[in-house]
Each structure stands twice: as structure tokens, then as C-alpha cells.
Design a protein around this motif. Sequence first.
Motif, PDB file in Angstrom:
ATOM      1  N   ALA A  82      -7.604   0.856  21.933  1.00 43.16           N
ATOM      2  CA  ALA A  82      -8.451   1.656  21.046  1.00 43.16           C
ATOM      3  C   ALA A  82      -9.441   2.505  21.835  1.00 43.16           C
ATOM      4  O   ALA A  82      -9.680   3.670  21.516  1.00 43.16           O
ATOM      5  N   ARG A  83     -10.048   1.919  22.873  1.00 42.90           N
ATOM      6  CA  ARG A  83     -11.029   2.665  23.655  1.00 42.90           C
ATOM      7  C   ARG A  83     -10.360   3.783  24.438  1.00 42.90           C
ATOM      8  O   ARG A  83     -10.885   4.879  24.562  1.00 42.90           O
ATOM      9  N   HIS A  84      -9.159   3.511  24.981  1.00 43.42           N
ATOM     10  CA  HIS A  84      -8.426   4.536  25.724  1.00 43.42           C
ATOM     11  C   HIS A  84      -8.022   5.670  24.786  1.00 43.42           C
ATOM     12  O   HIS A  84      -8.121   6.847  25.152  1.00 43.42           O
ATOM     13  N   ALA A  85      -7.554   5.325  23.599  1.00 44.34           N
ATOM     14  CA  ALA A  85      -7.166   6.351  22.628  1.00 44.34           C
ATOM     15  C   ALA A  85      -8.358   7.231  22.268  1.00 44.34           C
ATOM     16  O   ALA A  85      -8.250   8.460  22.186  1.00 44.34           O
ATOM     17  N   ARG A  86      -9.509   6.592  22.045  1.00 41.34           N
ATOM     18  CA  ARG A  86     -10.702   7.352  21.651  1.00 41.34           C
ATOM     19  C   ARG A  86     -11.165   8.276  22.781  1.00 41.34           C
ATOM     20  O   ARG A  86     -11.499   9.436  22.560  1.00 41.34           O
ATOM     21  N   SER A  87     -11.172   7.773  24.015  1.00 39.21           N
ATOM     22  CA  SER A  87     -11.631   8.598  25.135  1.00 39.21           C
ATOM     23  C   SER A  87     -10.649   9.731  25.420  1.00 39.21           C
ATOM     24  O   SER A  87     -11.057  10.846  25.768  1.00 39.21           O
ATOM     25  N   PHE A  88      -9.344   9.455  25.258  1.00 41.62           N
ATOM     26  CA  PHE A  88      -8.361  10.516  25.466  1.00 41.62           C
ATOM     27  C   PHE A  88      -8.522  11.611  24.415  1.00 41.62           C
ATOM     28  O   PHE A  88      -8.420  12.808  24.721  1.00 41.62           O
ATOM     29  N   ALA A  89      -8.795  11.223  23.172  1.00 43.61           N
ATOM     30  CA  ALA A  89      -9.045  12.214  22.119  1.00 43.61           C
ATOM     31  C   ALA A  89     -10.274  13.061  22.458  1.00 43.61           C
ATOM     32  O   ALA A  89     -10.285  14.274  22.242  1.00 43.61           O
TER      33      ALA A  89
END
Length: 855
Positions: A96-103
Motif C-alpha cells: 500500500a505504501r509503495h503504491a501510494r508513493s508511486f502514484a
Amino acid sequence: MSKTERVRLELPLILPQVDDPADPCIDRLVGLLQGRPGVEKVHVKTPGGAPPLLCLHYDPGVITVARLRELVDAIGAQLTERFAHYVGRAPAPLHARHARSFADQLRAIPGVLEAEVSTAGCIRVEYERTAVPPGSLEERIRAVGATFTPEKSPDPASPRDDRADRHMHSGATHADHRHEPNHEHDEDKAGHAGHDHAHGGIFGEHTELIFAGLAGVFLLAGWLVERSGAAAEWLPLALYIGAYLCGGFFTTKEALENLRARRFEIDTLMLVAAVGAAALGQWAEGALLLFLFSLGHSLEHFAMGSARRAIEALAELAPETAFVRRGDGTEEVPVGTLEPGDVVLVKPNERLPADGVVVKGTSSVNQAPVTGESVPVDKSPVADGRAAIGAFDRVDAASRVFAGTINGAGALDVMVARRAAQSTMARVVQMVAEAEAQRSPTQQFTDRFERIFVPAVLALVCLLMLAFVVLDEPFADSFYRAMAVLVAASPCALAISVPSAVLSGVARAGRSGVLVKGGGPLENLGSLNSIAFDKTGTLTEGKPKLTDVVVAPGVSEAELLAVVIAVESHSDHPLAAALVAGGRERLPTEATLPAAEDVRSITGRGVQAIVDGQAVHIAKPVFFDEGAGMRLPPELAEANERLVRDGRTTMVVRQGERFLGAIGVMDTPRPAAPAVMAQLRELGIERLVMISGDNQQVADAVARTVGLTEARGDLMPEQKVETIKSLRERHGKVAMVGDGVNDAPAMANATVGIAMGAAGSDVALEAADVALMSDDLAQLPFAVGLSRRTRRVIKQNLWVSLGVVAVLIPATIFGLNIGTAVLFHEGSTLLVVVNALRLLAYPGATKEGAAREVT
């Protein structure tokens, strides 16, 4: 760009064959968008000497550009010349954190309007074609292993789809302004599946899980050796170091990536806590922290992959090859090469390769993969295949078939109506993928909460590290306590709680033929208590039927029906077919029909003819009131009034000087409608409102029959929109159920627009927030019940994730050790994911399944 920031877009206003800003079609376009949740203002600007512009003021946190474009495309406007969007997949689920930072990285690219990345790895980006620096978006997308295929600009010189040019300017409906989307998305399976895990390695996608297991083995071995005291003193330390290396490998890898990107994420905090424990000599507790964190991290990926695979299974339903008829034989070709007009042979028990119409053969087809229908649908050929594929949306369900569905015992020849990338199945897969990446209202709240909560926790940890200054304790104790609080307060469970539930809910709905376009509609449908219905084609069959025959004294029913059939069989009026079909069902088979001559239409009133040398009139009662000496007898007038009160459309039959009787016609309610309304009431829907253009008496009659709480008749299309707006003002959220074509403005102004029978209909798929793929009203309670269950799971996950943090923070401050804090922390993360995955097992569209979700 902040998600709470209001945005204004000025778009070239392009409608097929419309260049006048005062054109009523532009009013329809504005009406479709105005009042939509998230759209604050819509108007047309006419700069001096310049083409008109459509100006939209909207909140990107509530509605996306992609959704706006869908709604506008539903009536034919083209916005693809300026904006493009990319939908693809990372090769594996993301944290979830990786997805959010990539966005966040994608949003930082100049020209990118919106970017969402789901934990399942779906990437959706909306950008301006001319403003995005060449290569910048492609470079970021490829960095996570996804295949980047930019959306092609529409070629103005290329011929448009025939349907887009079918603009009947006089009295045009929304279906007339149809636009075929020109999106080329990444449909390559290589971009969706088959790659190694994001944390892949020598053991493939399970590498991180295996490393976590090895860390556990080293930890257990070190603890046992330390407890036994039988081995050398350095051996337990060596085993704990092994646990550190295995458990911390991927955590360190992500922490370094985050630091290079100038981000201080939870992975970094966990690594700091583990290093701090080692510095204090607490090797066992540090190893336990890294073991449980890596185990939870890898199991979270594994669990999210299950939801992802449930969606990817949709894309694998259509076969890869098809047998095309060439002359007297057949040739096997890739499905991607099929063109409209090709005739493919579908053998018994095979999957259909394309959307099309049956031109030869009869069979039954299992349409559950697309529409969710549990019973196979009988199929029969059309008379003219070429004409049928030109009007595919309007082909009868008995002759229309879809890619991915399963043929029964008979062989079929199917004329292809759409290319593989434009099939209903392909579009559903694309829209479900887009829905995965769109954040729900609760997810937006949790993101805002984390932006405040995480800095507050870091401040608290810093203060606790200085506790030795004011307390009589060594620095080591203060540091240990701070590390324990850091572990306890990390919002891992909160970050994954909502997206896991939304992803599972969207996947479960898609598996049963219900397309939900994101977490917003899913949550809203689960919380509203008012639903408005269109009447014709939604609550009713959409086909009038002969329901009542009242004969005058001295006249038999057979005599009356014989005259009606003889005259109406020469008419092409929509009611005539219903009268002839209904009359033949009631008329004895041995009855003979008289000959009708000189059949003429009476404009707006009925029809007249000569039968057996006498003038026959079949007309509305008002026609006889207008004619001298033709007034209805009292008993017939009273019978006619009774039929009208019951919601019938009536006609009176007169032959010569004699009244034969009256007949009543009604668009009959769907057989399933009463049971569906009862299920919706059990689910907590308090207001069931019908809005109809028919007269109030007809509307009231249908409402009584199906069990609605309210009926509003005599409504023009713009009055339906006002009715929806007034319902929203008085009762909050409201859903609108229609066919997605003529009801598009009312559906767009509802909190949730629900289209029935969306399979094969471009307009319905674009106009709706929720699309019931089959023409089966029974799917509605399933959709509402699943939404309510999803909303309940989201609440449960929030309570668990926030509750554990609320308990652990004070507990660690007052002495709870790191090991126990990690156990509860990671346990809560796994619990919310498993709880969300229960949605994948939600029961199908049955009364027993849906009715359990009473709020």
C-alpha cells in the motif's frame, strides 16, 4: 496537486454535426454533467470569434477526468483529442505504501492530471497529450516493470464508426450522439501477469515469503540454543544475525529506495527499530520484529494477489483462436485478427471468441461470465447478419452473443460485430482495472489521516527518546520504549484495510456480471437508502401486452378479438403487434378471421377499416366523445374508466352502429420486480421511487403491482433530473436505475447511476457508475447487498486497525515490549486483509444471499 483542490478544465466542445452553442444537444451535454457529485459547475463559454468551450469546475477527489470523459462520451462528445489515459499493471501486487508513493511520483510529472495505483498493481494515469514531457511517463511506468503503451491520438482523417455518425438531429436521444471510444490500452497479457513478484529472486514470486520463513527458522534456533546454554556463546548471536539478514533483506531494499526518493516510510521506521534493538543488545526482539514484519509483508502481497487473480481471470475467458469460415471451409486464426463481418464457427461446449450475432444454428449459451445469468440463454439466428451487426445494441438478446461466454450443445455460426479489443468482455476487464485504481471516500480519509498521524507519531517518538532527561532512567530504556512505540504506532493495517476491501468487492461484483466503477460507487451504494427507477424497460418488460378484454352486452369475446386481429394485423403501430399477439393467444384456434379492407390510421387516435362491409373503428375513448352520435354506452364507459384506473391504456372497438367492447393494454411489470423490491426493503432501502413519463394513473398502477413506496408520472426528461436532484436534497444519497440511454442525465445526477442490460451497450457502460450486465433486475439486490457487506468490512477493518494502534501506543509507553507490539501489529495487518478477502466468497444473486446484508 492536492486532491482537495478544485480544478477547472476548458475543453473544445465537439459534438457530431453540432457547431451551434445554442443547440439543444449541448443543453443535454451540460444536463448530463451538472449536479454530478464532484462537479460544481458546467457551462459553455463562447470567446469572441473562437469555437465554443465546455468549462468544467470539478473536485478531482470526488470525480476523475476519466469518469467525466465517459459521461461526455456517452452522448457523443469527443474529449480524446486533448486528454489521454494509460491503464496498465505492475508485474505483481504492490504494498500500500509503495503504491501510494508511486502514484505521488506520477502526479509530480508536469501534465499529469490524475494518477492512481492500486495495491493489486493496477496503474491508471490521466494526462494531457501535449503537456507531458516525452519519455517521462514511460520511464516511470517501466521502472516498476509495467509495459507502457500510450493511448493513440484519434486520427481526424480516419472514418468514424457508423454509430457515431448516426446523428438524428431532430429529436435526437442520447443514443444518437454515440461516440466509439478510441482508447488503445495495454491489453498484452505480459503486462498483466506472468512476471516475477515485485520482490522476486532465486525462488520466484515466493522469494520474500521463503526469506521470511528462513528468518523464523534462524530466530527459533537462536532462541532454543540460547535457552539450552549447551553451545558456544557466539552461536545464538550468529543465528540472530542470520534472522536479521533474511528478515531484513527486502525491508532494507525498500528503505534504501525510499531514502533515495527522499521519503521516510514505515519500512524505514521498522528497520530503525530493529537496528535500535540490536544496539541495545536485544537481538532476539529485533529478529522477531524483522521476521514478523517481513512475514506480514509477504503474506499481504500473497493475499492481495488472490484478489488480483480473481480480476485477471476475467481477461482469460475469451479463447485465443477462432475458426473463421473461408469459402466452403474454415481457417483457424488469432482472435485479435477478427474483423466485423467475419463469420466464425463455434463448436459445442466452446467459448465464443467475439461479440456478434448468430447467423446460423440454434443452441443455448452460458452467459454467466459476462452477464452473471445463472441459466443458459437460448440463441437463434437473425435474418440479416449485416444489418444486425450495424445495430448491435438493439439486436434481440436471443440472437446476440458475447466473447467469453460458453456455447451449449449446438454448433453456431456467429457474425463478428466487434474487434477483440472492443468486445464487451475486454471493456469490462479494462473498466474493472480502472475501478481498482480509483480511491474510495474512506480511502481518501485514511490517506489524509495518515498525513497527520505519521508526523505526530514521529514527534512523539522523538519526545520519548528524550524521556531520560526528565525521568530517572538510562537512555537505553528511553530509546527502547521509543522504538516500541514506533512499531506499535505504524499504520500498516490502516493503509491496507480499505483498498483490500474495495478490490475484493469490485472483483466479486465483476465475477457475477456487475461492473462497479471504483470504491466511490461501491461505498455510496452501500450507504444510501433511496433508489429511483425508470419504468419502461426497467420495472416493466418494455413491451406492451393485451391484458384485458371487456365485451358489450350481446357480443362474444371471440367476435371482438377476430375484428381486432383482422384490422390491427395491417398496422405497423407498436401497439398493433401486442394486440395481434395477445388476441391470437385468447382466440380459439378454430375461429375464422374476417377480411379487413381500406385500413387507415386516425392520427393520434387509432385506426379504421372496413370489415364485412361495415366501418370499424379501434380508437381511444376520446375519439368517440369527439364524434357526433358515437358516445360510449354508460356500462362500457364505466368499464373503460375502471381499466384506466388500473393503469391500462384502453381502446374501444365499434363496428357499424354497434360497440363491441373495450380492450386494455399494459406494459406489464417484470415478473421478478415484486420480489426484488421486497429484497431491497429487507436490505434497508426505505424509499423505492418510480419516475416515468407515463400518466400518473399508469405509474400508480405499476407502483402498486411491484411494491414501490412512491410513483411520479407525467415527467419530461428534464423533470426527471429535477426529481433526482430534489430526492438528493431531501434524503441525501440516491441511486437511479435505468437503461443508461434515455435516462443518462437522471443517472448522472444521482449519487450512483445504475444501468440495466449494459452488456453490448456502449452508452450504458459509459453512463453508469454501476452496470448490471444482464437485463435481469434480480442482480440489483446482489449489488446492493455486496456494497453493504463491503462497507461493513471497511468499517470493521478501520476499527481493528485504529483500535490496535490506540491500545498499543499507551501499552508500549507503559512498558509493553517490542516483541508483543510486533505480534499484535502484524496480526492486525493480516486480519484486515483476510477479512477483506472474505468478500470474494459473497453469495450470488439470490434472495437468501442478498437479504442477509440488512443494515
